[in-house]
Design a protein around this motif. Structure first.
Motif, PDB file in Angstrom:
ATOM      1  N   GLY A  49      81.489  57.149  38.191  1.00  0.00           N
ATOM      2  CA  GLY A  49      81.790  55.858  38.814  1.00  0.00           C
ATOM      3  C   GLY A  49      80.708  55.151  39.528  1.00  0.00           C
ATOM      4  N   SER A  50      79.667  56.042  39.993  1.00  0.00           N
ATOM      5  CA  SER A  50      78.578  55.492  40.759  1.00  0.00           C
ATOM      6  C   SER A  50      77.541  54.880  39.710  1.00  0.00           C
ATOM      7  N   ALA A  51      77.800  54.903  38.542  1.00  0.00           N
ATOM      8  CA  ALA A  51      76.858  54.226  37.627  1.00  0.00           C
ATOM      9  C   ALA A  51      76.859  52.828  37.683  1.00  0.00           C
ATOM     10  N   PRO A  52      75.682  52.248  37.452  1.00  0.00           N
ATOM     11  CA  PRO A  52      75.432  50.887  37.747  1.00  0.00           C
ATOM     12  C   PRO A  52      76.163  50.007  36.482  1.00  0.00           C
ATOM     13  N   LEU A  53      77.170  48.903  36.687  1.00  0.00           N
ATOM     14  CA  LEU A  53      77.865  48.400  35.857  1.00  0.00           C
ATOM     15  C   LEU A  53      76.975  47.953  34.820  1.00  0.00           C
ATOM     16  N   SER A  66      85.419  50.804  25.757  1.00  0.00           N
ATOM     17  CA  SER A  66      85.855  51.400  26.896  1.00  0.00           C
ATOM     18  C   SER A  66      85.170  52.710  27.228  1.00  0.00           C
ATOM     19  N   VAL A  67      85.072  52.973  28.475  1.00  0.00           N
ATOM     20  CA  VAL A  67      84.465  54.221  28.962  1.00  0.00           C
ATOM     21  C   VAL A  67      85.470  54.886  29.852  1.00  0.00           C
ATOM     22  N   VAL A  68      85.659  56.316  30.058  1.00  0.00           N
ATOM     23  CA  VAL A  68      86.311  56.988  30.854  1.00  0.00           C
ATOM     24  C   VAL A  68      85.376  57.280  32.075  1.00  0.00           C
ATOM     25  N   VAL A  69      85.947  56.942  33.123  1.00  0.00           N
ATOM     26  CA  VAL A  69      85.403  57.373  34.346  1.00  0.00           C
ATOM     27  C   VAL A  69      85.580  58.547  35.146  1.00  0.00           C
ATOM     28  N   GLU A  70      84.601  59.321  35.518  1.00  0.00           N
ATOM     29  CA  GLU A  70      84.655  60.724  35.921  1.00  0.00           C
ATOM     30  C   GLU A  70      85.436  60.603  37.191  1.00  0.00           C
ATOM     31  N   THR A 122      76.121  50.617  32.173  1.00  0.00           N
ATOM     32  CA  THR A 122      77.216  50.932  31.742  1.00  0.00           C
ATOM     33  C   THR A 122      77.805  50.055  30.369  1.00  0.00           C
ATOM     34  N   THR A 123      77.471  48.763  30.830  1.00  0.00           N
ATOM     35  CA  THR A 123      77.872  47.728  29.626  1.00  0.00           C
ATOM     36  C   THR A 123      76.791  47.849  28.474  1.00  0.00           C
ATOM     37  N   HIS A 124      75.437  48.065  28.934  1.00  0.00           N
ATOM     38  CA  HIS A 124      74.552  48.350  27.826  1.00  0.00           C
ATOM     39  C   HIS A 124      74.994  49.562  26.741  1.00  0.00           C
ATOM     40  N   LEU A 125      75.400  50.591  27.408  1.00  0.00           N
ATOM     41  CA  LEU A 125      75.892  51.639  26.827  1.00  0.00           C
ATOM     42  C   LEU A 125      76.752  51.666  25.909  1.00  0.00           C
ATOM     43  N   MET A 126      77.791  50.854  26.444  1.00  0.00           N
ATOM     44  CA  MET A 126      78.891  50.469  25.519  1.00  0.00           C
ATOM     45  C   MET A 126      78.506  49.752  24.549  1.00  0.00           C
ATOM     46  N   ARG A 127      77.554  48.672  24.598  1.00  0.00           N
ATOM     47  CA  ARG A 127      77.319  47.828  23.487  1.00  0.00           C
ATOM     48  C   ARG A 127      76.394  48.717  22.309  1.00  0.00           C
ATOM     49  N   SER A 128      75.562  49.540  23.107  1.00  0.00           N
ATOM     50  CA  SER A 128      74.778  50.328  22.030  1.00  0.00           C
ATOM     51  C   SER A 128      75.487  51.233  21.217  1.00  0.00           C
TER      52      SER A 128
END
Length: 120
Positions: free
Chosen positions: A10-14, A28-32, A17-23
Motif C-alpha cells: 500500500g505504501s508503493a508510490p502510485l 489491476s494489482v492486489v494491494v497487500e 505502480t502505474t508504470h508496473l501495470m503498463r509494463s
C-alpha cells in the motif's frame, strides 16, 4: 481466471505502480494487507475516478490513497454464474479468487465473456 496475481504494498508510490501495470499489461494489482489485515485492490478505474477525474497530481500519492478495501473475494470452486451475480451486484469488473484468505487469481468479466463465447 488469471493466475499469477501481482501484488504491491500500500505504501508503493502510485507513479511506480502505474508504470508496473503498463509494463506488465495488467489492469489491476492486489494491494497487500493493511495494519488491520485487509487485502485491497487498485484498478485502472480507481486511477480514473480518484486521480484523473479529481485532477490530482501523482506527487506523493501512494497506492493506499486510492486502493479499494476490503477486497471482495471468492473461493476457486464458485461457479461462473455466482461470479457474474456478485460482479453485477457489487458493480465491479473483477473478483479476486482466494484460498485460505490469500489471493491466487483474478476472474474478470472478460474471462466470463470468453467462457460464454467458447461454449457457442
Amino acid at each position: 481466471m488469471t493466475r499469477g496475481v501481482v501484488s504491491v504494498a500500500g505504501s508503493a508510490p502510485l507513479h511506480d505502480t502505474t508504470h508496473l501495470m503498463r509494463s506488465r499489461g495488467i489492469t489491476s494489482v492486489v494491494v497487500e494487507p493493511d495494519a488491520a489485515g485487509r487485502w485491497g485492490i487498485m484498478t485502472m478505474r480507481d486511477v480514473l475516478k480518484k486521480i484523473v477525474r479529481e485532477d490530482r497530481s501523482l506527487d506523493g500519492i501512494t497506492v493506499d490513497h486510492i486502493a479499494t478495501r476490503p477486497l471482495i473475494t471468492i473461493a476457486p470452486e464458485v461457479s461462473l454464474k455466482e461470479c457474474a451475480r456478485l460482479m453485477l451486484e457489487k458493480n465491479i469488473r473483477r473478483i479476486v479468487v482466494a484460498r485460505d484468505n490469500h489471493p491466487i487469481g483474478i476472474i474478470s468479466e472478460t474471462d466470463i465473456f470468453r467462457s460464454v463465447e467458447e461454449q457457442a
